[in-house]
Motif scaffolding. Sequence first.
Motif: not given
Length: 463
Positions: A198-212
């Motif tokens: 991982v690097l500074p400024g990285d962003q992660f999104l964890l999402a259920s299938d109701g969103l994606h």
Amino acid sequence: MALSENIQFYAATDVGRVRDHNEDNFLVDKKLALSIVADGMGGHAAGEVASALAVRIIHEEVKKHKDVVEKYAREGVSSRAGAKEILAIMELAVQRACAKIHDEAKQDANKRGMGTTLSALLIVASHGFIAHVGDSRIYLLRGGKVQQITEDHTVYNELIKRGKLTRDQIEKVAQKNAITRAVGVYERVEVDTLTIEVLPGDQFLLASDGLHGYIAHTAELEPYFEEADGETATRELIDLANRKGGKDNITAILVRLGAGDKQDDNRARRLHLKREVLAKMPLFSRLAEREMLRIMQVADVLSYDVDQVVVAEGDRGDELFIVLSGQVRISRGETLLNEFGPGEHFGEMALIRAMPRSATVTAIEPSELIVLHRNDFFEILRKEHELAVKLLWQFLGVLADRLDQTSRDLSSAREELNAEDITDAIFPDEIEPGPDDAPVTEPRPRDSYLPEPPSEQSPPSGP
């Protein structure tokens, strides 16, 4: 400050517009830097039970091994074994949750067949550790580009990978969105695990299938990652899914890494160079981003001083080497064969067979080399079937190119052997004397220029 101590978490969940209860569950442990999204399934609210059990048990199991996590945080990238141990802890936690959910279902007929998807992210020092089952997802924003770093375990995805039907045909399959793996349906489950730097400024999104399920392309997520207020971003993601129908429960966790130090900046440059060099190799040139991350997970970088031997002729090795920086000399005996610089590679045959090295490789200036070991390569082939097909297919291409080059070399050598003999032009049988020249005698055949053996009457040459 370590990256794992400079993270912001934003989470939200919603029942949606169709369901009457929420079977999604999530967890954020800021101190442990652990995030989990679980989407349950099963009648009579059994899905909610399954997802809650999964989140709780995995959290408990990871906390039990907090000493291992903290040790890795201290040692960082120097502990390759530590990284594998953390991945093993993540997988074991999922398996224990799976066994517990399955046992609960067997004891209660109303919960029979319940299960849950699961996506978990644990950030330790400069690495992220992922465990994934089902069709919830984890996305990564890096360098302004969003990429999906987990693979959906669905009928649709399986049909795509097998290439038996076109996308249009698959769209007509009634059960195309059915998941092919879930935690708790059986006593054990196959868990996808992944380590990424991982690097500074990285962003992660964890999402259920109701969103994606409403995201047609990853680029649609970019405005939400760019939103300065994380709470606003997660709320707007929930609103997006509801505006488009809200047919399922909706859960989102946004994980944002803060600024790093100078060491992190240097690491970011090295990581970018490492990926760039790997992507240019024929063996890895056709891999998707998630697959490239899998290769980078097992690719080490080693440093060599001037005149340090990388491999020695005759030794048995099991590594592929790619020059990241510097320059190396390839030699056989006292003969210099070649010199390799950044982006060039050697030893790829050692990944598939145990043979003595055919040459010695020595660093001729301070150099860094990417190293991929045979055991790690075989592990990828065993676990990542689609990736294995790509790698083996590319390997065949590398071998074909080598065979083609060898054929060209042999053809060139054959032409040289069959070239016209011009010896007579160099050594003519007769040379016409000029007016001022001394008489010329007929030259002896070329063989006669060799010393003649002494005759039987010649006196002995020794004392």
